[in-house]
Design an enzyme around this catalytic site. Structure first.
Site, PDB file in Angstrom:
ATOM      1  N   GLN A  43     -10.027  -8.766 -18.802  1.00  0.00           N
ATOM      2  CA  GLN A  43      -9.635  -8.084 -17.588  1.00  0.00           C
ATOM      3  C   GLN A  43     -10.074  -6.601 -17.847  1.00  0.00           C
ATOM      4  O   GLN A  43      -9.675  -6.204 -19.010  1.00  0.00           O
ATOM      5  CB  GLN A  43      -8.216  -8.327 -17.317  1.00  0.00           C
ATOM      6  CG  GLN A  43      -7.608  -7.506 -16.078  1.00  0.00           C
ATOM      7  CD  GLN A  43      -6.130  -8.001 -15.776  1.00  0.00           C
ATOM      8  OE1 GLN A  43      -5.488  -8.714 -16.206  1.00  0.00           O
ATOM      9  NE2 GLN A  43      -5.542  -7.212 -14.715  1.00  0.00           N
ATOM     10  N   SER A  65      -8.853 -11.276 -25.320  1.00  0.00           N
ATOM     11  CA  SER A  65      -7.827 -11.574 -24.432  1.00  0.00           C
ATOM     12  C   SER A  65      -8.469 -12.684 -23.480  1.00  0.00           C
ATOM     13  O   SER A  65      -8.538 -13.886 -24.092  1.00  0.00           O
ATOM     14  CB  SER A  65      -7.222 -10.150 -23.589  1.00  0.00           C
ATOM     15  OG  SER A  65      -6.152 -10.726 -23.367  1.00  0.00           O
ATOM     16  N   LEU A  66      -8.264 -12.451 -22.302  1.00  0.00           N
ATOM     17  CA  LEU A  66      -8.711 -13.424 -21.204  1.00  0.00           C
ATOM     18  C   LEU A  66     -10.259 -14.021 -21.921  1.00  0.00           C
ATOM     19  O   LEU A  66     -10.317 -15.208 -21.483  1.00  0.00           O
ATOM     20  CB  LEU A  66      -8.746 -12.590 -19.840  1.00  0.00           C
ATOM     21  CG  LEU A  66      -9.863 -13.665 -18.674  1.00  0.00           C
ATOM     22  CD1 LEU A  66      -9.113 -14.818 -18.522  1.00  0.00           C
ATOM     23  CD2 LEU A  66      -9.961 -12.477 -17.581  1.00  0.00           C
ATOM     24  N   ARG A  85      -2.049 -18.286 -15.902  1.00  0.00           N
ATOM     25  CA  ARG A  85      -1.824 -17.075 -16.903  1.00  0.00           C
ATOM     26  C   ARG A  85      -1.934 -15.823 -16.031  1.00  0.00           C
ATOM     27  O   ARG A  85      -0.816 -14.859 -16.352  1.00  0.00           O
ATOM     28  CB  ARG A  85      -2.965 -17.109 -17.935  1.00  0.00           C
ATOM     29  CG  ARG A  85      -2.834 -15.983 -18.735  1.00  0.00           C
ATOM     30  CD  ARG A  85      -4.300 -16.033 -19.676  1.00  0.00           C
ATOM     31  NE  ARG A  85      -4.332 -15.175 -20.802  1.00  0.00           N
ATOM     32  CZ  ARG A  85      -4.654 -14.025 -20.819  1.00  0.00           C
ATOM     33  NH1 ARG A  85      -5.139 -13.516 -19.726  1.00  0.00           N
ATOM     34  NH2 ARG A  85      -4.657 -13.109 -21.938  1.00  0.00           N
ATOM     35  N   HIS A 118       0.256  -7.804 -23.544  1.00  0.00           N
ATOM     36  CA  HIS A 118       0.081  -7.989 -25.148  1.00  0.00           C
ATOM     37  C   HIS A 118       1.289  -7.010 -25.794  1.00  0.00           C
ATOM     38  O   HIS A 118       0.873  -6.579 -27.042  1.00  0.00           O
ATOM     39  CB  HIS A 118      -1.225  -7.320 -25.575  1.00  0.00           C
ATOM     40  CG  HIS A 118      -2.461  -7.976 -24.717  1.00  0.00           C
ATOM     41  ND1 HIS A 118      -2.421  -9.678 -25.179  1.00  0.00           N
ATOM     42  CD2 HIS A 118      -3.463  -7.786 -23.970  1.00  0.00           C
ATOM     43  CE1 HIS A 118      -3.592 -10.017 -24.399  1.00  0.00           C
ATOM     44  NE2 HIS A 118      -4.018  -8.720 -23.610  1.00  0.00           N
ATOM     45  N   GLN A 137      -0.862 -15.041 -27.408  1.00  0.00           N
ATOM     46  CA  GLN A 137      -1.797 -14.055 -26.968  1.00  0.00           C
ATOM     47  C   GLN A 137      -1.309 -13.253 -26.038  1.00  0.00           C
ATOM     48  O   GLN A 137      -1.700 -11.897 -25.896  1.00  0.00           O
ATOM     49  CB  GLN A 137      -3.302 -14.711 -26.190  1.00  0.00           C
ATOM     50  CG  GLN A 137      -4.225 -13.885 -26.175  1.00  0.00           C
ATOM     51  CD  GLN A 137      -5.267 -14.548 -25.200  1.00  0.00           C
ATOM     52  OE1 GLN A 137      -5.061 -14.970 -24.125  1.00  0.00           O
ATOM     53  NE2 GLN A 137      -6.501 -14.915 -25.845  1.00  0.00           N
TER      54      GLN A 137
END
Length: 284
Positions: A9, A86-87, A111, A190, A238
């Site tokens: 993202q 991440s994503l 998510r 996060h 995560q």
């Protein structure tokens, strides 16, 4: 050895993926049916600024990443490793054959919904400061609700947490040669504040099968090879743990990777260029 990395993202932009949607109409139509809206229209026109909304941004970035990989695969590109920020790690798992594209999209959609449900926080990028100095500044000033969220390069981190504390922390982090820039997301991603979303996502993950795959993926949570048998804890943590991009890149280099390509962009390869082969001494 050669690694393909996938952004997360923040990579979203109006007009992204337009040519890819035309090349892969079957996958685009299936994605739109799963999501309940035209993802091609979302990316092309960004109606009502929805690409700024986590619930729409994450599925859009995931699909464009996935179609970018299909184009590379069709062109005959082969990679020894995959990794994602991440994503983007979900794209790495799809490319490696650990999960299917539509399962990956369904997971990313859920998510995104869970992450968007955690509000009251914010994120900033700190450019020109290493992770150790940023953490020491936060610790010394007593900002217990603000945390380093992404370790992106030797001189760039993302800091997130409680919105009021973060505004004060931003002032403390600024200094000669250090810039603090807002990151346009809806919550303190996060960080420990995201733990409820992570626990809820673990329940979602348990309904999916994660296969062994054909190509190793380097985890951005641990900086070690992704173990499909540990997919539930890895992918749920995560959400509330820092993105260890520096550690991931160093692990890939230690495994023999000397070439990096990026799907649909240059953000991660720019970070990689600013990560030293070995950690430098950091005085705090």
């Amino acid at each position: 050895m050669h690694c393909l990395v996938f952004p997360g993202q923040g990579a979203q932009r109006k007009g992204m993926g337009e040519a890819l949607f035309e090349r892969y109409p079957q996958q685009t139509a299936a994605a739109s049916e799963l999501l309940g809206y035209s993802v091609a229209e979302l990316c092309r026109d960004d109606p009502e600024g929805r690409l700024a909304d986590t619930r729409y941004a994450q599925p859009a970035v995931f699909l464009v990443n996935a179609l970018s990989w299909l184009a590379l695969e069709r062109a005959g590109r082969r990679y020894d490793y995959f990794a994602g920020h991440s994503l983007g790690e979900f794209n790495a798992l799809v490319a490696a054959g650990v999960i299917g594209l539509m399962d990956g999209l369904a997971l990313v959609r859920r998510r995104a919904e869970l992450m968007a449900g955690v509000t009251g926080g914010a994120m900033v990028a700190v450019v020109g400061l290493d992770s150790a100095r940023a953490e020491a500044t936060l610790r010394t000033a007593g900002f217990n609700l603000v945390h380093v969220a992404n370790r992106n390069s030797d001189r760039q981190v993302t800091v997130a947490g409680d919105r009021r504390q973060l505004a004060l922390a931003a002032k403390a982090l600024r200094g000669p040669g250090v810039r603090v820039l807002p990151v346009h997301v809806s919550g303190p991603f996060h960080t420990p504040a995201m733990a409820p979303a992570g626990r809820a996502f673990a329940d979602v993950l348990r309904a999916y099968e994660f296969r062994a795959g054909h190509t190793p993926v380097m985890s951005s949570v641990t900086g070690a090879e992704f173990d499909p048998g540990q997919a539930v804890p890895l992918l749920s943590r995560q959400i509330s743990r820092p993105v260890e991009w520096v550690r991931t890149v160093r692990a890939l280099r230690a495994a023999g990777v000397d070439r990096f390509d990026e799907a649909d962009g240059t953000t991660l390869t720019a970070f990689i260029a600013r990560i030293a082969e070995q950690p430098t001494e950091e005085r705090v």
